[in-house]
Enzyme design. Structure first.
Site, PDB file in Angstrom:
ATOM      1  N   ARG A  60      11.232  -6.140  -1.821  1.00 48.74           N
ATOM      2  CA  ARG A  60      11.045  -7.541  -2.219  1.00 48.74           C
ATOM      3  C   ARG A  60      10.183  -8.231  -1.172  1.00 48.74           C
ATOM      4  O   ARG A  60      10.415  -8.059   0.031  1.00 48.74           O
ATOM      5  CB  ARG A  60      12.398  -8.275  -2.254  1.00 48.74           C
ATOM      6  N   THR A 101      -1.141  -3.581 -10.817  1.00 43.24           N
ATOM      7  CA  THR A 101      -1.043  -3.216 -12.239  1.00 43.24           C
ATOM      8  C   THR A 101      -0.693  -4.482 -13.027  1.00 43.24           C
ATOM      9  O   THR A 101       0.417  -4.625 -13.519  1.00 43.24           O
ATOM     10  CB  THR A 101       0.026  -2.119 -12.467  1.00 43.24           C
ATOM     11  N   ARG A 109       1.368 -15.577  -7.039  1.00 48.90           N
ATOM     12  CA  ARG A 109       1.229 -15.019  -8.389  1.00 48.90           C
ATOM     13  C   ARG A 109       2.389 -15.448  -9.295  1.00 48.90           C
ATOM     14  O   ARG A 109       3.546 -15.265  -8.942  1.00 48.90           O
ATOM     15  CB  ARG A 109       1.127 -13.486  -8.319  1.00 48.90           C
ATOM     16  N   CYS A 121       6.020  -9.685  -9.900  1.00 47.37           N
ATOM     17  CA  CYS A 121       6.630  -8.544 -10.603  1.00 47.37           C
ATOM     18  C   CYS A 121       7.357  -8.894 -11.902  1.00 47.37           C
ATOM     19  O   CYS A 121       7.004  -8.367 -12.954  1.00 47.37           O
ATOM     20  CB  CYS A 121       7.581  -7.809  -9.658  1.00 47.37           C
ATOM     21  N   ASP A 163      -8.614   0.434   1.298  1.00 47.81           N
ATOM     22  CA  ASP A 163      -8.731  -0.633   0.305  1.00 47.81           C
ATOM     23  C   ASP A 163     -10.209  -0.900   0.053  1.00 47.81           C
ATOM     24  O   ASP A 163     -11.029  -0.819   0.960  1.00 47.81           O
ATOM     25  CB  ASP A 163      -8.036  -1.909   0.808  1.00 47.81           C
ATOM     26  N   LYS A 183      11.951   1.857 -12.842  1.00 48.29           N
ATOM     27  CA  LYS A 183      11.383   0.668 -12.194  1.00 48.29           C
ATOM     28  C   LYS A 183      11.341  -0.516 -13.163  1.00 48.29           C
ATOM     29  O   LYS A 183      11.786  -1.621 -12.849  1.00 48.29           O
ATOM     30  CB  LYS A 183       9.970   1.003 -11.672  1.00 48.29           C
ATOM     31  N   ALA A 227      21.228 -20.054 -10.423  1.00 42.44           N
ATOM     32  CA  ALA A 227      20.371 -20.796 -11.354  1.00 42.44           C
ATOM     33  C   ALA A 227      19.255 -21.502 -10.583  1.00 42.44           C
ATOM     34  O   ALA A 227      19.437 -21.896  -9.433  1.00 42.44           O
ATOM     35  CB  ALA A 227      21.201 -21.807 -12.119  1.00 42.44           C
TER      36      ALA A 227
HETATM   37  P1  NAD Z   1      -1.751  -6.383  -4.288  1.00 41.20           P
HETATM   38  O1  NAD Z   1      -2.607  -7.048  -5.275  1.00 41.20           O
HETATM   39  O2  NAD Z   1      -1.170  -7.170  -3.158  1.00 41.20           O
HETATM   40  O3  NAD Z   1      -2.531  -5.139  -3.632  1.00 41.20           O
HETATM   41  C1  NAD Z   1      -3.301  -4.230  -4.344  1.00 41.20           C
HETATM   42  C2  NAD Z   1      -4.454  -3.797  -3.451  1.00 41.20           C
HETATM   43  O4  NAD Z   1      -5.118  -2.707  -4.073  1.00 41.20           O
HETATM   44  C3  NAD Z   1      -5.510  -4.875  -3.234  1.00 41.20           C
HETATM   45  O5  NAD Z   1      -5.700  -5.080  -1.845  1.00 41.20           O
HETATM   46  C4  NAD Z   1      -6.781  -4.298  -3.896  1.00 41.20           C
HETATM   47  O6  NAD Z   1      -7.972  -4.666  -3.225  1.00 41.20           O
HETATM   48  C5  NAD Z   1      -6.508  -2.812  -3.794  1.00 41.20           C
HETATM   49  N1  NAD Z   1      -7.239  -1.982  -4.744  1.00 41.20           N
HETATM   50  C6  NAD Z   1      -7.395  -2.139  -6.078  1.00 41.20           C
HETATM   51  N2  NAD Z   1      -8.125  -1.138  -6.602  1.00 41.20           N
HETATM   52  C7  NAD Z   1      -8.456  -0.312  -5.591  1.00 41.20           C
HETATM   53  C8  NAD Z   1      -9.197   0.903  -5.482  1.00 41.20           C
HETATM   54  N3  NAD Z   1      -9.744   1.479  -6.556  1.00 41.20           N
HETATM   55  N4  NAD Z   1      -9.330   1.456  -4.279  1.00 41.20           N
HETATM   56  C9  NAD Z   1      -8.799   0.891  -3.180  1.00 41.20           C
HETATM   57  N5  NAD Z   1      -8.072  -0.237  -3.205  1.00 41.20           N
HETATM   58  C10 NAD Z   1      -7.900  -0.855  -4.396  1.00 41.20           C
HETATM   59  O7  NAD Z   1      -0.573  -5.689  -5.123  1.00 41.20           O
HETATM   60  P2  NAD Z   1       0.947  -5.424  -4.674  1.00 41.20           P
HETATM   61  O8  NAD Z   1       1.739  -6.661  -4.792  1.00 41.20           O
HETATM   62  O9  NAD Z   1       0.957  -4.680  -3.390  1.00 41.20           O
HETATM   63  O10 NAD Z   1       1.419  -4.462  -5.862  1.00 41.20           O
HETATM   64  C11 NAD Z   1       0.943  -3.145  -5.985  1.00 41.20           C
HETATM   65  C12 NAD Z   1       1.793  -2.421  -6.989  1.00 41.20           C
HETATM   66  O11 NAD Z   1       3.143  -2.327  -6.519  1.00 41.20           O
HETATM   67  C13 NAD Z   1       1.892  -3.098  -8.366  1.00 41.20           C
HETATM   68  O12 NAD Z   1       1.964  -2.110  -9.351  1.00 41.20           O
HETATM   69  C14 NAD Z   1       3.201  -3.849  -8.291  1.00 41.20           C
HETATM   70  O13 NAD Z   1       3.777  -4.048  -9.547  1.00 41.20           O
HETATM   71  C15 NAD Z   1       4.040  -2.895  -7.466  1.00 41.20           C
HETATM   72  N6  NAD Z   1       5.132  -3.546  -6.722  1.00 41.20           N
HETATM   73  C16 NAD Z   1       4.909  -4.735  -6.090  1.00 41.20           C
HETATM   74  C17 NAD Z   1       5.936  -5.313  -5.369  1.00 41.20           C
HETATM   75  C18 NAD Z   1       5.731  -6.637  -4.686  1.00 41.20           C
HETATM   76  O14 NAD Z   1       6.717  -7.250  -4.277  1.00 41.20           O
HETATM   77  N7  NAD Z   1       4.513  -7.103  -4.510  1.00 41.20           N
HETATM   78  C19 NAD Z   1       7.188  -4.685  -5.281  1.00 41.20           C
HETATM   79  C20 NAD Z   1       7.359  -3.459  -5.908  1.00 41.20           C
HETATM   80  C21 NAD Z   1       6.327  -2.895  -6.637  1.00 41.20           C
END
Ligand code: NAD
Length: 431
Positions: A149, A82, A326, A258, A26, A202, A250
């Site tokens: 989730r 994203t 979020r 998400c 990260d 997705k 509800a």
């Molecule tokens: P998050 O914000 O918790 O984590 C993302 C991490 O990526 C951060 O720690 C950030 O510092 C790091 N990062 C960003 N750019 C980087 C780079 N260039 N190099 C290294 N690290 C980098 O996000 P998340 O909730 O884990 O979600 C990640 C993805 O998974 C999203 O696309 C989201 O839609 C998808 N997703 C999330 C969930 C959920 O419940 N949170 C479930 C399914 C899918």
């Protein structure tokens, strides 16, 4: 795993627990420092123990050094955020593309890049173009969207209903099947499709679940007006296996990291292909209206007099068992209430939230019992288990306090018997 957030960290720890060596990379130095010092930057039940176990066994490593992580890996999962672009429904893929450029720079031998991040249809194709430009033709790019989730993430990783892998090169399926074999052997379905197909599955799944929630939320408005209990409707409908009972409760507008962004992301993908996804557009609008509807309801409950009233929020995250703020509805509700002159105090089991620190007249209280004492109105915002058995008659010292239960956590008849002014969602109302 590129990105050690909710998805990267949980998936990384779980893959390590299956016996793989996993590097979580990260760019956030603070996060990696915490992880290397046995501190977990997010709240997710069971994650601390799982990380400790695999870190001590040397299977799980944390680094800010992307080059090191990339060089040492055969399969690279993109798990970066994203979000929506500011002021737009389209998806900001800059974190994804930045990681891809880093991988292209450091990958010396054959690699498989997997997008676990939720990315719009065609992102894999764009990544392929970037890699070709950088003459990295040996890198395969496939899609394996994540369905876990928050709050139940470890269980969801270990027992997914399905594992979706999308690739245009069918040879890759064998490698991915091998990686997921321990989960497949326990009964999870391994589903293969094209790369674009996986990307869409997705968004389609999240948009459909958001639609289900929005549908029952709208019906709850009708129930309130027509003296029907929405929970009976959910049960009666949900017992039909074609419909299913989940995501039919509800409550407040859907929130979280998400559903809000993915419904919008899907609409913008539709726009890109000149397809009007009118159902999803309506869902987004209805959900936005719902926040307004609830703020208006709070005003009505308080008889349009919020000035100097003490309003308590129990829980502020978008759902229990997570610290994720979020797109939580509390982010909109609390400023609205403050604008009307009220004083807000909140308690959340995951602690104080930076999002509210700058708001005047909004305070965090670390005791759920003390916070209720002087309440004029308690808003049950997030249904944590620890709120289930609160005895408000004992806790609240004010005589005419009111409860607004956004999650229908409490028993309606019990509240009536105790003569509490109790308001909930989609149930016959006291006034
Ligand atoms: P998050 O914000 O918790 O984590 C993302 C991490 O990526 C951060 O720690 C950030 O510092 C790091 N990062 C960003 N750019 C980087 C780079 N260039 N190099 C290294 N690290 C980098 O996000 P998340 O909730 O884990 O979600 C990640 C993805 O998974 C999203 O696309 C989201 O839609 C998808 N997703 C999330 C969930 C959920 O419940 N949170 C479930 C399914 C899918």
């Amino acid at each position: 795993m590129i990105g050690a957030g909710y998805v990267g960290l949980v998936s990384g720890a779980c893959f390590a627990d299956l016996g793989n060596t996993v590097w979580c990379a990260d760019k956030d130095k603070k996060k990696i420092l915490q992880l290397n010092n046995n501190k977990i930057p997010i709240y997710e039940p069971g994650l601390k123990d799982l990380i400790n176990k695999n870190y001590s066994a040397g299977r799980l490593k944390f680094t800010t050094n992307l080059s090191l992580a990339i060089k040492n890996s055969d399969i690279i999962f993109i798990c970066v955020g994203t979000p929506n672009k500011k002021g737009s429904q389209s998806v900001d893929l800059s974190f994804v593309y930045k990681s891809i450029k880093e991988i292209a720079k450091f990958a010396k031998k054959k690699k498989i890049i997997v997008t676990k991040s939720t990315v719009p249809v065609g992102t894999g194709d764009e990544i392929e173009k970037i890699l070709k430009k950088k003459k990295r033709n040996k890198i395969e790019i496939i899609s394996n969207p994540e369905f876990l989730r928050e709050g139940e993430a470890i269980r969801d990783f270990r027992y997914p209903d399905r594992i979706v892998v999308g690739s245009n090169n069918t040879k890759i399926f064998k490698t991915m099947r091998k990686l997921y074999l321990p989960l497949i052997n326990k009964g999870s379905k391994f589903f293969t499709t094209s790369r674009r197909g996986a990307e869409l599955i997705k968004y389609a799944s999240n948009a459909f679940l958001a639609t289900k929630i929005t549908f029952i939320n709208e019906l709850s408005n009708l129930c309130e007006k027509s003296n029907i209990n929405v929970e009976d409707v959910s049960l009666g409908m949900g017992s039909d296996v074609r419909i299913g009972s989940r995501f039919l409760r509800a409550g407040p507008a859907y929130g979280g990291s998400c559903f809000p962004k993915d419904t919008k992301g899907l609409v913008s993908t539709g726009d890109k292909f000149n397809i009007n996804l009118s159902v999803v557009k309506t869902v987004i609008k209805s959900n936005q209206r719902r926040i307004l509807l609830h703020t208006k309801r709070i005003e009505k409950i308080m008889e349009s007099n919020l000035k100097n009233k003490k309003i308590i929020f129990l829980g502020v995250t978008f759902k229990p068992n997570t610290d994720d703020m979020r797109d939580s509805t509390s982010l909109k509700m609390i400023p609205f209430i403050l604008k009307k002159g009220a004083n807000v105090e909140y308690y959340d089991p995951t602690g104080e939230k930076s999002e509210f620190k700058k708001l005047k007249n909004c305070k965090f209280n670390k005791s759920v019992k003390n916070i209720c004492k002087k309440a004029d109105l308690v808003i049950l915002h997030t249904e944590w288990d620890e709120f289930k058995s609160l005895d408000f008659k004992k806790l609240i010292k004010k005589k005419n306090f009111k409860i607004f239960d956004l999650r229908n956590l409490y028993n309606f008849n019990e509240m009536m018997n105790k003569k509490i002014k109790y308001y909930s969602i989609g149930r016959p109302s006291v006034n």
